[in-house]
Design a protein around this motif. Structure first.
Motif, PDB file in Angstrom:
ATOM      1  N   ALA A  54       0.819  -1.213   0.000  1.00  0.00           N
ATOM      2  CA  ALA A  54       0.000   0.000   0.000  1.00  0.00           C
ATOM      3  C   ALA A  54       0.854   1.266   0.000  1.00  0.00           C
ATOM      4  O   ALA A  54       0.402   2.330  -0.402  1.00  0.00           O
ATOM      5  CB  ALA A  54      -0.926   0.017   1.206  1.00  0.00           C
ATOM      6  N   LEU A  56       3.806   1.702  -1.580  1.00  0.00           N
ATOM      7  CA  LEU A  56       4.705   1.875  -2.715  1.00  0.00           C
ATOM      8  C   LEU A  56       4.055   2.678  -3.836  1.00  0.00           C
ATOM      9  O   LEU A  56       2.873   2.525  -4.121  1.00  0.00           O
ATOM     10  CB  LEU A  56       5.119   0.514  -3.265  1.00  0.00           C
ATOM     11  CG  LEU A  56       5.820  -0.428  -2.273  1.00  0.00           C
ATOM     12  CD1 LEU A  56       6.149  -1.752  -2.946  1.00  0.00           C
ATOM     13  CD2 LEU A  56       7.084   0.210  -1.717  1.00  0.00           C
TER      14      LEU A  56
ATOM     15  N   ALA B  54      -4.229  10.006  -7.492  1.00  0.00           N
ATOM     16  CA  ALA B  54      -3.991   8.563  -7.440  1.00  0.00           C
ATOM     17  C   ALA B  54      -2.520   8.229  -7.623  1.00  0.00           C
ATOM     18  O   ALA B  54      -2.070   7.160  -7.209  1.00  0.00           O
ATOM     19  CB  ALA B  54      -4.810   7.859  -8.516  1.00  0.00           C
TER      20      ALA B  54
HETATM   21 CA   LIG Z   1      -0.320   4.958  -3.840  1.00  0.00          CA
END
Ligand SMILES: [Ca+2]
Ligand SMILES: Cc1cc2nc3c(=O)[nH]c(=O)nc-3n(C[C@H](O)[C@H](O)[C@H](O)COP(=O)(O)OP(=O)(O)OC[C@H]3O[C@@H](n4cnc5c(N)ncnc54)[C@H](O)[C@@H]3O)c2cc1C
Ligand SMILES: Cc1cc2nc3c(=O)[nH]c(=O)nc-3n(C[C@H](O)[C@H](O)[C@H](O)COP(=O)(O)OP(=O)(O)OC[C@H]3O[C@@H](n4cnc5c(N)ncnc54)[C@H](O)[C@@H]3O)c2cc1C
Lengths: 664, 664
Positions: A54, A56, B54
């Motif tokens: 999560a 990286l 994101a």
């Molecule tokens: Ca991320």
């Protein structure tokens, strides 16, 4: 408290032989032995660590996946693992990668659609991974409707080559896993054109990248399509975009098992029946159903263990608070999912048998069971993946606030799982296919054609339209024939009602479109019946181990009665049962939950998952949740420094009332 | 094709005045004007860009949020925005941040629980953001059960101070937003202890960090709890962990409006009624209901526009494929969510009125409506947030494969939304509270106490137990009184059935636990009735604009009949309607979907969302989906280089059959 089993008191409550249940879950002692050995191999090797996913960034994450894929293959070679062991090992590595598509789609596509010579040429290359392949069907503008693909593959008789071209933006290949950065080859689907004539969609082996320097070959534009849902999750995969600018491939790279193009450019059908291709689809969807039981059981395992650890409310006179697993609402949300995990396991097992059966028949030129097998795998894929997606999120909610942390494992499990509802057939489109099959079955009833397999009950439709449940007290619902009778009657009546309404339309296609919601509901009822009946069938077998069969019977009843209660409207409106009988089913359900309660931890232990595989602090085998959550928190990059990056520039001026002059 | 409106042909189909509907949605022309202006202000300022979230790692993401928060405040000051405008602007920035808790929880907690002197001292500091505060209630081991908190706050009469301490690991504060890295202060909840006596949980203002160098004060351990669900999403928030090692605060930092500790260490109740505190809860939950309509409408807007753009199957004779929005299954999944967005909007509006009403009464010492208001906000919070969470994910699935891309906006919308089902009261725990209120209402019916507000219909329970629906044809279901009658009868009968079953238990608490599932279902039926009846009430108002009211009537019918069909089992088993009537409702639903169809784009345009706010390529106003998806893909970090990081180390050795010797 390291080394202490905080759930020992729960494990002591189990009233059945957990080791025997492990064998049932795995499918056989052999399967259990292999999966146990492979899962421990992965879990004990720090190279397969995955708890940091999560945190990286995309590049780091992806590089790490490449490392794991290579390392896994290296270990497979070093340890001389069998194919069975290798595939188990890969699944316990538990990280989507280009290898999934290489082994799961590229190789099977060649096997299924290639000629003998093609197999001889390409399979050894693929099997040694001298080439890496992907499956390039979907386009930016075309997914469900494969016949609408725009990519053109035009035969050029002058050079004996095909010219592959992407005529529009929407014809760009889009989504294929492994395509974006890694694959050297692809099976590409496009419209075959010879001499100006369009023969529809066919598959071709196309080299995409140089085997020397990995650069895309001339005329090829290829890249990754960007971030997908969640942290870690499917972002380890390089789903790709691909455009062709008049790319040439030799004629012999068309997959020619079923039809081919001659040197002169003639399009010729071989004498191999087209239907063989459907065998692959049955195979792929059968694995999806098994995978559904795996994904759901992981989520259920986490939520069940944590529900036994978590205490909230109900402290009295110095006693600790109640375990939340003791709340009936928690049970009513959790135990049906536990039952579903087992149900999907067994229906998956049965589908494996069905696949073998279909293939044997196909070899003998018996195509009679194929439509039914095709419809039933489509329906079960749809049913199990939708239920699993929803079930994982429900398990996350069952863990309260802590389920929202990545360290619970549940967010990533959800994010990586949900596309299963979309790929290999959108779940609604699949149910519509099932409905078509059901309507066809009904329409042929008059002609004396006897329905077989999972639609066999339709042969008794007249009786099923009349039948009345004879349940009189709650325990009567424990009787498999009572359950089966109700589910068969409901499914049959929903289908018959649709068929009746359809017959009112002069144009049947119009009718089908207009009534498609009712048809989807009928298809769903049919699929639930299959799951229930295969669970019941399983219980007809000899199942050894103290209390094992009894508990499976409890789970089977929960699966059935939970759905009966959830879809009570179906059962009542079609008159299969009375309100009173529905209410008795609900009473019975309550008592079944109580029977599961002491066995809940044992039932999830029987999945035999390692802590590595679960990758969830809430789902730890030893239940040592709080200290580990606390430890984990400090690993977040934000905790690298006491004062966060950005404080001086943005927060200090705010606190010091100097925002006006701040450069932001 | 830049600048072309690809959805113009859909917009032309609308049969109603979209601008008039915009006013209805916003609540008033004034509200529309302000929200329109503020949303454009944010959208047009590149400083508020959010489409790259994101791709950012945690630290970068967080720093960016700090920048935006500071910049937003700077703009608010520069433009001298009113409080209304400022809060709109913040909501259009659309990024969870410490400021949410500062404004949404810290300030209201002080306002609600502080004395006049305390307000005078703390509010100006908070309002200028000279201090930044958070709300520290939940602990690692204690969430739903606030009374079980372990943090101790012990009065030390020697120094006239409280000593705050975390006696166990599970007493660590855990989850508070803004706590991890930013807040200088917190309202901390802990057990007040004077002279060895435990007075239960109270709130205290505690300084956590130095206002000079931002370092945690002595005795305080504080940090971030790590990554949460999804990309971007709630990871912009520093949810935190906090431990106290005998930290001292002055006595006057206890929030003393309702009770206080004197200099001598005496615990004293003030004459301010405790119930006042509930007002805040009604307020907070009312905003959550409004926010549900916002979140759901965003998802629906994206899925509706994309469903009009997306074409799949059905091409005939040179015509393009069918828009997927024309499939009845697509409509049956999408339009009830569209109707729900509107329904939640109106029930949220009504809750705003209810809050004012309750507060006015409280000022006049009238507490009579408080229990009902409390139950009804709890129930509506639960109902609307659960439906919205599920609805967002359904919208994502409605977009097929492309919905799985972060650039669709839907994954982040889901990930950031779902904790709403858990915080401010777990949704199941809340429904159990509603159920308690319902059972109490029923038990008091005999005593002549007349039920008021949303439970008023219980006063007609005898009639409702007898009533039979007089629907005879599909259109009869368009009659609001037919719908209301059925929903009231169902809710009343479910509650009465629970009450009857409860009365069979000698220990009512045991009965409540045992029957809690049925009670939750009764509570849900009650809450759905509220939503339906408030929608119907809304339609009694004068609503100007061509076709506006008519369409809202259609949406109201869809909301009601969709739920009637979904919960048909409830309606049939309690005998409120017949199977025939249920099937007529289903027929009517089909025709209602057809009425929405031409207006679908108009109905989502009426939300008046900017492309910035939606942050979704699939939901673009101009429908120019494919070129933009294609462009966006190339921005992924993986596309920075043609050959990915890790290829040389891991993939080349694989292809070259040199894995054996590779160092991995
Ligand atoms: Ca991320
Ligand atoms: C993670 C992931 C991995 C993938 N990997 C690959 C891969 O390796 N190779 C590859 O080729 N592809 C791959 N795909 C693509 C995938 O196969 C398609 O996304 C899938 O087939 C669904 O098609 P679609 O996206 O066009 O959905 P659409 O068909 O556009 O669906 C949109 C909506 O329309 C509805 N709809 C469509 N047709 C009908 C109808 N006839 N009646 C009623 N409703 C209808 C659907 O129910 C849905 O609600 C992948 C996709 C994902 C998400
Ligand atoms: C994103 C996020 C932000 C947050 N922000 C803050 C914040 O700023 N400040 C703060 O103080 N807190 C905050 N919280 C914490 C939040 O308020 C709690 O998580 C919430 O109250 C739920 O409590 P829990 O986590 O203890 O759930 P639990 O109560 O542990 O729930 C676990 C399960 O037990 C069930 N359960 C519990 N009690 C009962 C019962 N009596 N009957 C039946 N079932 C029961 C629940 O339904 C659930 O299924 C935040 C949480 C999140 C996820």
């Amino acid at each position: 408290m390291e080394g202490v089993d905080h759930l020992a008191f729960e494990r002591n409550k189990a009233q059945f032989d957990v080791d025997a249940m492990k064998i049932v879950w795995a499918g056989s002692s052999h399967a259990l032995e292999v999966s146990d050995r492979m899962s421990r191999l992965v879990a004990s090797d720090p190279a397969f660590r995955k708890d940091n996913r999560a945190m990286l960034g995309r590049k780091e994450l992806f590089k790490n996946t490449l490392r794991k894929a290579a390392y896994a293959l290296k270990r497979i070679i070093e340890l001389r693992l069998s194919e069975e062991e290798a595939s188990m090992l890969r699944s316990f590595v538990d990280e989507p990668a280009f290898t999934d598509l290489h082994w799961g789609m590229f190789v099977p596509a060649i096997k299924g659609q290639g000629t003998e010579e093609q197999l001889k040429k390409w399979l050894p290359l693929a099997q040694k991974m001298q080439i890496i392949g992907c499956y390039a069907q979907t386009e930016l503008g075309h997914g469900s409707n494969v016949q609408g693909l725009e990519t053109t593959v035009t035969f050029d008789p002058k050079t004996d080559e095909f010219v592959i071209h992407s005529p529009t933006l929407t014809s760009s290949k889009w989504w294929p896993g492994g395509l974006g950065k890694i694959s050297t080859h692809a099976v590409v689907y496009g419209r075959l054109i010879t001499d100006g004539q369009d023969h529809g969609v066919h598959g071709f082996i196309v080299q995409l990248r140089s085997l020397d320097d990995h650069l895309p070959l001339p005329g090829i534009t290829v890249g990754d399509i960007g971030m997908k849902f969640g942290n870690g999750a499917y972002n380890t995969m390089d789903n790709g975009v691909l455009r062709f600018d008049h790319v040439r491939i030799p004629r012999d790279q068309m997959l020619m098992r079923v039809s081919r193009v001659t040197r002169e450019g003639k399009y010729v059908q071989s004498n191999v029946p087209r239907q063989l291709v459907y065998g692959t689809m049955v195979y792929v969807r059968q694995t999806i159903v098994s995978d559904a039981s795996t994904a759901l059981s992981r989520a259920v395992c986490i939520a069940t263990r944590y529900s036994a650890v978590r205490r909230q409310f109900g402290a009295t006179g110095g006693n600790p608070e109640s375990q939340v697993i003791d709340y009936k609402t928690q049970q009513a949300r959790l135990f049906p999912l536990l039952a579903s995990a087992y149900a999907f396991r067994f229906v998956g097992e049965w589908l494996k048998w069905l696949y073998t059966d279909v293939m044997t028949r196909l070899q003998a030129n018996d195509f009679s069971t194929l439509p039914e097998a095709h419809a039933c795998t489509a329906g079960l894929k749809s049913l199990t993946t939708s239920a699993t997606s929803d079930g994982i999120e429900e398990c996350r909610k069952l863990c309260g606030g802590h389920g929202y942390l990545c360290s619970s494992g549940l967010p990533e499990l959800f994010a990586v799982y949900v596309p299963t509802c979309t790929y290999e057939g959108d779940n609604i489109v699949l149910l519509l296919q099932v409905a078509r099959h059901l309507m066809k079955t009904i329409s042929q009833l008059g002609s004396g054609k006897k329905p077989v397999g999972t639609v066999a009950y339709m042969g008794r439709v007249e009786q099923l339209m009349e039948s009345r449940s004879d349940v009189q007290k709650a325990e009567d619902w424990l009787n498999p024939s009572a359950v089966l009778g109700a589910f068969e009657a409901r499914a049959a009546r929903k289908s018959v009602a649709c068929a009746k309404n359809l017959s009112k339309f002069s144009n049947p296609e119009e009718g089908f479109l207009e009534l498609s919601n009712d048809l989807v509901e009928a298809a769903r009822a049919h699929c639930q019946l299959i799951v229930v009946s295969k669970f019941i069938d399983k219980l007809q077998q000899d199942i050894p181990g103290k209390g094992v069969k009894q508990l499976l019977e409890v789970l089977c009843s929960i699966y059935a009665l939970f759905h009966l209660h959830k879809h009570l409207g179906d059962f009542l409106s079609t008159g299969c049962i009375t309100s009173k009988q529905g209410s008795l089913a609900n009473d019975q359900l309550r008592s079944l939950y109580s029977q599961v309660r002491p066995n809940a931890i044992g039932l999830v232990d029987a999945f035999n998952y390692t802590d590595h595989y679960l990758s969830s602090i809430l789902g730890r085998y030893d239940g040592n949740v709080y200290p580990k959550l606390y430890e984990e928190a400090w690993k977040d990059p934000l905790n690298d420094s006491v004062i966060p990056d950005g404080f001086q520039e943005y927060i200090r001026p705010m606190l010091k009332q100097q925002l006006r002059n701040a450069r932001l």
